[in-house]
Design a protein around this motif. Structure first.
Motif, short mmCIF file in Angstrom:
data_model
loop_
_atom_site.label_atom_id
_atom_site.label_comp_id
_atom_site.label_asym_id
_atom_site.label_seq_id
_atom_site.Cartn_x
_atom_site.Cartn_y
_atom_site.Cartn_z
N ALA A 197 0.83 -1.20 0.00
CA ALA A 197 0.00 0.00 0.00
C ALA A 197 0.86 1.26 0.00
O ALA A 197 1.81 1.38 0.78
N GLY A 198 0.56 2.17 -0.90
CA GLY A 198 1.28 3.43 -0.97
C GLY A 198 2.62 3.37 -1.68
O GLY A 198 3.37 4.35 -1.67
N THR A 199 2.96 2.25 -2.31
CA THR A 199 4.23 2.11 -3.01
C THR A 199 3.98 1.84 -4.49
O THR A 199 2.86 1.56 -4.92
N GLU A 200 5.05 1.90 -5.29
CA GLU A 200 4.94 1.61 -6.72
C GLU A 200 4.70 0.13 -6.99
O GLU A 200 4.46 -0.27 -8.13
N LEU A 201 4.72 -0.68 -5.95
CA LEU A 201 4.49 -2.11 -6.10
C LEU A 201 3.04 -2.50 -5.83
O LEU A 201 2.72 -3.69 -5.82
N ASP A 202 2.18 -1.52 -5.63
CA ASP A 202 0.78 -1.81 -5.37
C ASP A 202 0.03 -1.93 -6.71
O ASP A 202 -0.31 -0.93 -7.35
N PHE A 203 -0.21 -3.17 -7.11
CA PHE A 203 -0.95 -3.46 -8.34
C PHE A 203 -2.26 -4.16 -8.02
O PHE A 203 -2.76 -4.94 -8.83
N ARG A 204 -2.82 -3.87 -6.85
CA ARG A 204 -4.09 -4.51 -6.50
C ARG A 204 -5.21 -4.05 -7.42
O ARG A 204 -6.15 -4.80 -7.68
N LYS A 205 -5.12 -2.83 -7.91
CA LYS A 205 -6.02 -2.36 -8.95
C LYS A 205 -5.25 -2.31 -10.27
O LYS A 205 -4.07 -1.94 -10.28
N PRO A 206 -5.88 -2.67 -11.39
CA PRO A 206 -5.16 -2.72 -12.67
C PRO A 206 -4.59 -1.35 -13.04
O PRO A 206 -5.28 -0.33 -12.93
N ARG A 207 -3.33 -1.35 -13.46
CA ARG A 207 -2.70 -0.11 -13.94
C ARG A 207 -1.49 -0.48 -14.78
O ARG A 207 -0.92 -1.57 -14.65
N PRO A 208 -1.05 0.44 -15.67
CA PRO A 208 0.14 0.17 -16.47
C PRO A 208 1.38 0.00 -15.58
O PRO A 208 1.52 0.66 -14.56
N ILE A 209 2.27 -0.87 -16.02
CA ILE A 209 3.52 -1.08 -15.29
C ILE A 209 4.39 0.17 -15.35
O ILE A 209 5.07 0.53 -14.39
N GLY A 210 4.36 0.87 -16.47
CA GLY A 210 5.17 2.07 -16.61
C GLY A 210 6.65 1.78 -16.49
O GLY A 210 7.15 0.81 -17.05
N GLN A 211 7.36 2.61 -15.73
CA GLN A 211 8.82 2.46 -15.60
C GLN A 211 9.22 1.57 -14.42
O GLN A 211 10.42 1.41 -14.15
N ALA A 212 8.27 0.98 -13.74
CA ALA A 212 8.59 0.13 -12.59
C ALA A 212 9.46 -1.05 -13.00
O ALA A 212 9.18 -1.72 -14.01
#
Length: 302
Positions: A197-212
């Motif tokens: 929660a609150g980090t760039e590793l939170d993919f619980r909701k769908p979103r683009p990976i982007g630069q991660a």
């Protein structure tokens, strides 16, 4: 003159409706999988090695063991360090072994292998993997039986790379229903668990990976009523049953044959370094068996 053998051995082709898969004799790996003419997996050609763990089974441990060393019943065991740049033992002992064909049908195959005692792992495992195609997609069942006289440590994983669109992983939309991630040191060994929660590793909701840059083991997984966890990437769903409490997600950064062109989603029955930490480790008593199931659906939400 006979044609040269493929590095991955005999190729076993499966089909069901518009789905096609190829399983290999070497490592009982999954070389390709497609549906409706679309590559669901980022596989590899028959004349090449399975680079970067592509499609391989990871037995009797997935991921890494620090220094390749562990203790069991008062004895110290030392495994070969096949990740020498990090002084780790990685991804088990069966990836490059020949497996035997046990059962065969147009849409299903069962392969078996006996892992014999050896330095660092002086135990005997009878292994079996079943790949099958059906309307909902590809299903994989992995089973192990301790055929020796002593209890043995056991873990299993798989290493499929899921294909994404032409924009690579940056534009791919990912959902990983995990509440926690294992933070790792520079050698890939977990040091603590932390909430996403609150980090760039939170993919619980769908979103683009982007630069991660993902090379992380996710855990504390949300599951459906059927006990399955589901990871979705673009039009593909990877599911795993309750035998798999860990998921490694890897964008392939720095690997010439995988660098951000596809996403490895690796179901694992235990955490990295489990032979040392015990996190998720299965201790099989003589005669005891363990079975786990995972699969891929060529569409979201299946």
């Amino acid at each position: 003159m006979a044609a040269p053998a493929a590095p991955s051995g005999k190729q076993i082709e499966l089909s069901f409706d518009d789905q096609r898969a190829v399983v290999t004799e070497v490592g009982a790996g999954l070389r390709t999988y497609s549906a409706g003419g679309r590559d669901v997996l980022d596989g590899y050609p028959p004349d090449e090695l399975a680079g970067s763990g592509r499609g391989q089974l990871l037995i009797p441990w997935p991921n890494r063991i620090r220094d390749g060393a562990y203790d069991l019943d008062g004895r110290r065991h030392q495994l070969p360090l096949n990740e020498p740049e990090r002084d780790n033992a990685i991804h088990g002992l069966v990836r490059w072994s020949s497996w035997n064909l046990a059962e065969r049908a147009a849409d299903r195959v069962v392969l078996g292998h006996v892992l014999r005692p050896q330095p660092g792992y002086p135990f005997t495992l009878e292994l079996e993997v079943e790949y099958s195609l059906a309307r909902e997609g590809l299903a994989v069942r992995v089973a192990a039986t301790n055929a020796g006289a002593d209890a043995c440590p056991y873990g299993a994983g798989a290493h499929p790379y899921l294909a994404v669109g032409s924009g690579g992983v940056d534009e791919a939309v990912l959902q990983v229903p995990a509440r926690a991630v294992l933070e790792a040191d520079e050698r890939g060994i977990p040091v603590r668990s932390a909430p996403v929660a609150g980090t760039e590793l939170d993919f619980r909701k769908p979103r683009p990976i982007g630069q991660a840059r993902l090379d992380h083991c996710f855990t504390d997984l949300d599951r459906g009523e059927d006990g399955r966890v589901r990871v979705e990437i673009d039009r593909t769903t990877l599911w795993a049953d309750e035998s798999y409490p860990y998921l490694m997600v890897f964008t392939g950064d720095g690997l010439p044959d995988a660098d951000r062109r596809s996403l490895a989603v690796e179901p694992m029955t235990c955490a990295p370094n489990a032979f040392v930490s015990g996190d998720g480790l299965v201790l099989l008593e003589p005669g005891e068996s363990h079975a786990a199931r995972w699969g891929i659906s060529p569409g979201p939400g299946n």
